[in-house]
Structures are given as C-alpha cells and as structure tokens.
Enzyme design. Sequence first.
Site, PDB file in Angstrom:
ATOM      1  N   VAL A   3       0.829  -1.208   0.000  1.00 32.59           N
ATOM      2  CA  VAL A   3       0.000   0.000   0.000  1.00 32.59           C
ATOM      3  C   VAL A   3       0.864   1.258   0.000  1.00 32.59           C
ATOM      4  O   VAL A   3       0.489   2.283  -0.574  1.00 32.59           O
ATOM      5  CB  VAL A   3      -0.947  -0.013   1.227  1.00 32.59           C
ATOM      6  N   LYS A  34     -23.532  -9.871   0.845  1.00 28.82           N
ATOM      7  CA  LYS A  34     -24.245 -10.027  -0.430  1.00 28.82           C
ATOM      8  C   LYS A  34     -25.715  -9.655  -0.321  1.00 28.82           C
ATOM      9  O   LYS A  34     -26.299  -9.132  -1.262  1.00 28.82           O
ATOM     10  CB  LYS A  34     -24.104 -11.448  -0.981  1.00 28.82           C
ATOM     11  N   GLY A  73     -16.276 -15.581  -1.869  1.00 26.13           N
ATOM     12  CA  GLY A  73     -15.272 -15.507  -0.797  1.00 26.13           C
ATOM     13  C   GLY A  73     -13.947 -14.954  -1.272  1.00 26.13           C
ATOM     14  O   GLY A  73     -13.872 -13.810  -1.720  1.00 26.13           O
ATOM     15  N   LYS A 129     -26.051 -13.432  -5.088  1.00 30.25           N
ATOM     16  CA  LYS A 129     -24.729 -13.351  -5.707  1.00 30.25           C
ATOM     17  C   LYS A 129     -24.827 -13.177  -7.224  1.00 30.25           C
ATOM     18  O   LYS A 129     -24.051 -12.435  -7.822  1.00 30.25           O
ATOM     19  CB  LYS A 129     -23.904 -14.581  -5.327  1.00 30.25           C
TER      20      LYS A 129
END
Lengths: 321, 321
Positions: free
Chosen positions: B33, B104, B133, B204
């Site tokens: 990062v 979801k 996942g 989903k």
Amino acid sequence: MKAVNVGLLGIGNVGGGAYQILGMNAEKIEKAVGAKVNVTKILARDKNKKREGICPEMITDDPDEIINDPEIDIVVEVLGGVEPAATFMLSAMKAGKHVVTANKAAVAARYDELMKTAKENNVEFRFEASVGGAIPVLNAITTVLKGNEITEIMGIVNGTTNYILTKMTDLGLPYEDVLKEAQELGFAEADPTADVEGHDVANKLCILMALAFDKFVAPEDIPTKGISQITAADIEEAKAAGEKIKLIAHAKLEDGNLTYSVAPKRLPNTHPLAGVSNEFNAIYVTGNAAGELMFYGRGAGPLPTGSAVVGDIMEIAKLVK
Amino acid sequence: MKAVNVGLLGIGNVGGGAYQILGMNAEKIEKAVGAKVNVTKILARDKNKKREGICPEMITDDPDEIINDPEIDIVVEVLGGVEPAATFMLSAMKAGKHVVTANKAAVAARYDELMKTAKENNVEFRFEASVGGAIPVLNAITTVLKGNEITEIMGIVNGTTNYILTKMTDLGLPYEDVLKEAQELGFAEADPTADVEGHDVANKLCILMALAFDKFVAPEDIPTKGISQITAADIEEAKAAGEKIKLIAHAKLEDGNLTYSVAPKRLPNTHPLAGVSNEFNAIYVTGNAAGELMFYGRGAGPLPTGSAVVGDIMEIAKLVK
C-alpha cells in the site's frame, strides 16, 4: 476528453488480436477508461503488405517513429523474442512511454533492467499476457492478493505440452505421434524444443516468482525438465493410480526458503489442475489467507492473448487519460 | 507517511478474519500500500466480551462512533443481513468514508442506492467478498476484463449446497442425510433455507450481473430453484450419463437479450465446473475476447473471506494514503 494513443510494435497474432479487440469493443473500452483508446501507429517489417481493416498510413517500418512520437502514450511490444524487443521497450520507457508487452522471453531475460528503467522513468510496465494468455493472474497477485503471503504456485502454463499430454492420456498414443499431429494442426511449432523441453514454462515461472515472491530467478537457473521423455507407459501407470501427468511450473515457499522447478508431475485426478485439458492453462495459487485459488483460461490465441494486452492498456489508460 | 485507518462494523467470522490478516500480514500490506493500515475502532454488540488479540479500548457498541470518526478513512461492514447494515453503509458514505463490505444480501437488496450514494459522495465502494469468498472475480470483471463483452457467467457460488451435492454424488446418500451431516459439521445452518433453496445464490448472481452486464435484476426477480428436491436417483441418472449435478447461477447474453436463472444443472464431467467439489466455489466467465475463464477458490471461512475484504481495503488505501 483526451484520447489515449497507442503504438503497436508488431502486428502478428497477438498484435492483430489486440488491434481487433480495440476496434470491436471500442465502446465498452471507452466507457470503462473514460477516454477513447486509439492505435495511431504500427511497426511492421513490410510496410506495403495489405492488412484488412488497417489503414496503410498507420504502418511504419521504423521503430523510432513510434518510440519517439510525442503523441503516443503507450507502446505495446508484441514482436516476441528477446531482441530487439527488449531494447525497444527500454528506449520507449526512456522516452517517457508506458509499456505493455506479451513477451515472456524478453521479460524473463531482462526483468531487473526493465523494472528498474520503468521505475526510473516513472512509467507503467505491464505484461499480463506473458503468462497464461487471457488469464488475469498477474493482475490478481500484484493487486488484490498482495495482502496474502503466497506460499505456493503450481501452473500449467504451456498449451502445446498440455495438449500433447491430454491427447496421450485420452487416446493412449505415443508422444511422437501426438507431437506430429499437434504440428500438423498448428498447436506445436516445427521446432518444438522451447515448448516440449520446458524452456517456455521456465520463462513464465520466472515471471510468476518475481511477482508472487519478490524474488528473481533467471530461467536458466530453474531446474527444468520437459515432456519429450514421457512414454505411453508412464501415462498408463499414472492412469492406473488415478493420476494424470501434467507439466508443472512449481514454486514453494517453506520456512522462508523458496524451491522451484519445471517438470512433469503426477497429480491425483481430484486435483483441480488435473482437469485442465487440451490447450488450456491454469495457475493454482495458495495464499496464507485466501487458501487455494485457481485461475483458468486460454493460454494462447490472438483474441485471448489480445484480451490481456487490452486489459493492461486500459489499466494504464485510466491513469494517464 | 500517513496511516490509513479502518473501522470495522462487526467482529464475527469475516470481521475477525480480516482483523487477523491485517495483523499477520501487516508488513506485506504496508509495503504494497505504501502506508500502514490500522484498525482503530470495532463495533460489537457486547463491549465487554474478551476477544483475543483485540484491545478492549477499540471496541464500541455505538456505530456512530465509527461512522462519524474523522480519523477513519474506510468503514468495513461485516455484520451481515440487510438492515441495519445497509443504513450504516449509506451513513458512512454520506460522512465521506470509503466502504468495504462482504454482505451479499445488503448489496443485492440496495444495489442502486448504495452505488448512487457512493458516487454522489465521491467515495469508493467495494464488495469482493460478497461473491465467491476469496476469489477475486469481481475485481477481474470490473478492471482488466472490462475490455471484453461478457457473454456468459456460470457460477458455483454457495459452498453449503456444493458440499451437499458432492457428498450425495460421492457417497450415494440421500439429500436429507447429507444435509443433517453438513449441519452437524457446521457447513449448513440450522435453518438452511437461504442456502438450499438458492436465495443466497440469487443474491450473488444479482451482483455478478450488475457488474458484468451493467444490468440490475433484483434477486426476487431471478427464477430460482434450489437443491432440496434433488434425489439420489437424479444424481445416479446424471452419473450414468457422465454428468454431475451442480447448483448454477447462470446468466447469458444473446442478441442483446440477457437470460438468467438459479437452478440445479447437469454438467458433463469434462466441464471445468464439474470438478469443483465440496465447499469450493468457482465462477466460469466467457468474454468475447478472452474466451472461457474460470476463477476457483474458497467461498467461505474467516481467512478466505477476510482475504477478499483486505484486498478491497488495500485497493482503497492505495488511493487515499
């Protein structure tokens, strides 16, 4: 809205595929990037050859006309081979161009120099298509999976050898017969050495390891064994044991120690890689948080490989538009 | 170097997994990062419960202490359920926070409002963990594959039902027996309706379609059939035909017309999705350039789902650091 201009070094299979996609999906690409992406110049050996859908004025036989064109933002190298491709990429970076390539041989041979030059010149350098064709595995391991410690990579990353092993398994034929058929169908080259002896896979493993483990191992330092010694009897023996033989690029990190090889391996039929057949590729990645992941798709072909090149172009275009 | 501060709404399975990964992989994450990523506050119902490795001063039972904390850059919602999760996310966006979620149900139920609110407030909104996942499929279809016209998606995106179908197939057992065993092992909930009747899969598929086809279809408008009527005889019949029954989230674009369903489907054993066993998930995506791709991995569990949450946190942290 500024357009993003692309110069193509090469207009063979991969270059032609990328060019075709930039045309046929232009609307989607413009919407995703927020700017038009235009190919403005193309390097080709024969300037005067007719190419369907390509305006002859775009073609040049002088690489400097692309590398030093102030209007070009991104140089796409799709010539193949280490030289002059690597020199062209380095020159383009030094001229402030972002670079995209599909060239595993050049990336593996000159990895450090290419990465360093890109950094020094503050340009992007992307090479998704160099491993696994259309499969966006390099993007995954360099972005969203970067929070994982990658502990293992197993890859089927050569379509020619996977096709040969699949046919040997399914049809019970000897290596020589299947190789000959693959050559006739265009799935294997006239001189198949780079594929069947594993050298192409070693280049790809070199790139995967550099990105996943931050460790560069030259392809020639990777213990490499191909499939030319695999016999019909080997295949039968594996089959009887409920296993399949696959040519695997393998790297494993254990107690801080990275081991690596390219070699045919017997995998149980239940292993996700055992189901990867014919010319398809797949990369099986284990992370200390994500667990086992697999990325599967077409490892070659103008449009699949072009898809990865275009994905790279778009990621850069979003930054520079 | 500025640190990026994260507030967690919830510290159950997924929140706990993400928290653990941010600790155990902190060095890799900081390097990727370019800034430290710190969890500074955590919402929990019981402030006084002891939680290993978590400093009690970080815990609050007041969501506003996170949503309105000027020091927090990213709010991570891992409570599950539509409400109050959706309201918390909307409030966080309006307070200028970037939002990551694994939820979801909330994303599917309030998709348009969440996307619009994120845009209006100029904040990032990511939800990789909500589908598949650990599998980074949403990132792929929203970034590097955006240059493809996606023509078809087939997903095995519910681990519970895939586990049940796998055991029915491998052991020849009836549905009821396998469900009971799955409940005892913690692979199925006491009330398994949302999983076995396909409602979780419909959520989903709604998310996958919104991203891949830019078309929102409410989960309740997706024709949905679960696996509770699948008999041992159905499984045997498929087996005899060289096929496997899988619960498939399916969407297909043909001549500009999108069709979609959630239903058990018979797939030939040679189909890459047929080899996806037990609790694993996979999403099979076809693009007009890339061809067939498959993304495979663990669809549930604290660390796999946490991996996707952390990937999203990192992508945002790179932008805001």
